[in-house]
Design a protein around this motif. Structure first.
Motif, PDB file in Angstrom:
ATOM      1  N   HIS A  72      45.226  31.640  59.469  1.00  0.00           N
ATOM      2  CA  HIS A  72      45.865  32.804  60.098  1.00  0.00           C
ATOM      3  C   HIS A  72      46.875  32.362  61.152  1.00  0.00           C
ATOM      4  CE1 HIS A  72      46.096  36.892  61.742  1.00  0.00           C
ATOM      5  NE2 HIS A  72      45.996  36.326  62.934  1.00  0.00           N
ATOM      6  N   GLN A  76      50.793  32.974  60.693  1.00  0.00           N
ATOM      7  CA  GLN A  76      51.377  33.982  61.589  1.00  0.00           C
ATOM      8  C   GLN A  76      52.292  33.359  62.646  1.00  0.00           C
ATOM      9  OE1 GLN A  76      51.049  36.819  60.523  1.00  0.00           O
ATOM     10  NE2 GLN A  76      48.969  37.451  60.160  1.00  0.00           N
ATOM     11  N   TRP A  95      49.548  44.546  56.283  1.00  0.00           N
ATOM     12  CA  TRP A  95      48.432  45.320  55.753  1.00  0.00           C
ATOM     13  C   TRP A  95      48.821  46.182  54.557  1.00  0.00           C
ATOM     14  CZ3 TRP A  95      45.465  46.983  60.775  1.00  0.00           C
ATOM     15  CH2 TRP A  95      44.747  45.873  61.240  1.00  0.00           C
ATOM     16  N   TRP A 100      46.092  40.480  52.610  1.00  0.00           N
ATOM     17  CA  TRP A 100      45.996  40.380  54.062  1.00  0.00           C
ATOM     18  C   TRP A 100      44.928  41.311  54.625  1.00  0.00           C
ATOM     19  CZ3 TRP A 100      47.380  36.187  56.047  1.00  0.00           C
ATOM     20  CH2 TRP A 100      48.464  35.488  55.537  1.00  0.00           C
ATOM     21  N   TRP A 103      41.799  39.318  54.043  1.00  0.00           N
ATOM     22  CA  TRP A 103      41.776  38.173  54.962  1.00  0.00           C
ATOM     23  C   TRP A 103      41.326  38.612  56.354  1.00  0.00           C
ATOM     24  CZ3 TRP A 103      43.922  33.117  53.874  1.00  0.00           C
ATOM     25  CH2 TRP A 103      43.934  32.250  54.962  1.00  0.00           C
ATOM     26  N   ASP A 104      41.949  39.663  56.886  1.00  0.00           N
ATOM     27  CA  ASP A 104      41.600  40.149  58.217  1.00  0.00           C
ATOM     28  C   ASP A 104      40.200  40.760  58.249  1.00  0.00           C
ATOM     29  OD1 ASP A 104      43.981  39.244  59.188  1.00  0.00           O
ATOM     30  OD2 ASP A 104      44.956  41.198  59.248  1.00  0.00           O
ATOM     31  N   ILE A 155      41.475  48.769  59.493  1.00  0.00           N
ATOM     32  CA  ILE A 155      42.136  47.997  58.439  1.00  0.00           C
ATOM     33  C   ILE A 155      42.371  48.852  57.196  1.00  0.00           C
ATOM     34  CG2 ILE A 155      41.799  46.085  56.798  1.00  0.00           C
ATOM     35  CD1 ILE A 155      40.452  44.550  59.102  1.00  0.00           C
TER      36      ILE A 155
END
Length: 163
Positions: A72, A76, A95, A100, A103-104, A155
């Motif tokens: 990450h 990022q 998002w 992603w 992942w988050d 999310i």
């Protein structure tokens, strides 16, 4: 020709070492908290594998978290131009991809469960009274569950068209 081996009668220990025997038994070290009737079910063993599974989870989730967090940060901050580019539009663009989001979400769930399990261990080690342990763990589990639910909702329900 056979050689005769003479047994050593006794080894004398020096310093703080002591020779233990039936007449001089080793001291018994008591467990930090003895099991009580309330914690043991009648007819069932009081031992479970919960602590073993918690220990294994900490090791495995730690390795996965290191990969997720380093990946990450690398993506990022290094590959995408640094912190100055992170904003609402940047998050909305990320998002939009299920990759992603997953992942988050994996980072959120693993970090909260890993940290919660670690704090549960600290509470078990340092809270001496059963009532104190109960309330601290209740507060901890509530906070972990609340953060996981709220973070997952953010999310999955993120709307980039909010005005």
């Amino acid at each position: 020709m056979a050689t005769e081996v003479t047994p050593v009668d006794e080894v004398e220990l020096t310093g703080s070492s002591v020779s233990y025997s039936p007449e001089n038994p080793a001291p018994v070290i008591e467990p930090p908290r003895a099991r009580t009737k309330r914690t043991q079910s009648p007819g069932r063993s009081a031992r479970t594998n919960f602590e073993l599974y918690g220990w294994l989870f900490m090791r495995l989730s730690g390795v996965v978290l290191v990969v997720l967090v380093i990946g990450h940060l690398l993506i990022q901050l290094v590959l995408d131009g640094g912190v100055t580019k992170v904003g609402f539009a940047f998050v909305a663009g990320r998002w939009a991809s299920p990759f992603w989001q997953f992942w988050d979400l994996a980072m959120l769930w693993l970090a909260m469960l890993h940290g919660g399990n670690g704090l549960r261990t600290v509470i078990n080690d340092y809270a001496e009274q059963a009532n104190t342990r109960f309330w601290l763990k209740t507060l901890l589990f509530t906070a972990v569950a609340f953060t996981i639910v709220l973070g997952s909702l953010v999310i999955f329900t993120f709307d980039p068209n909010i005005r």
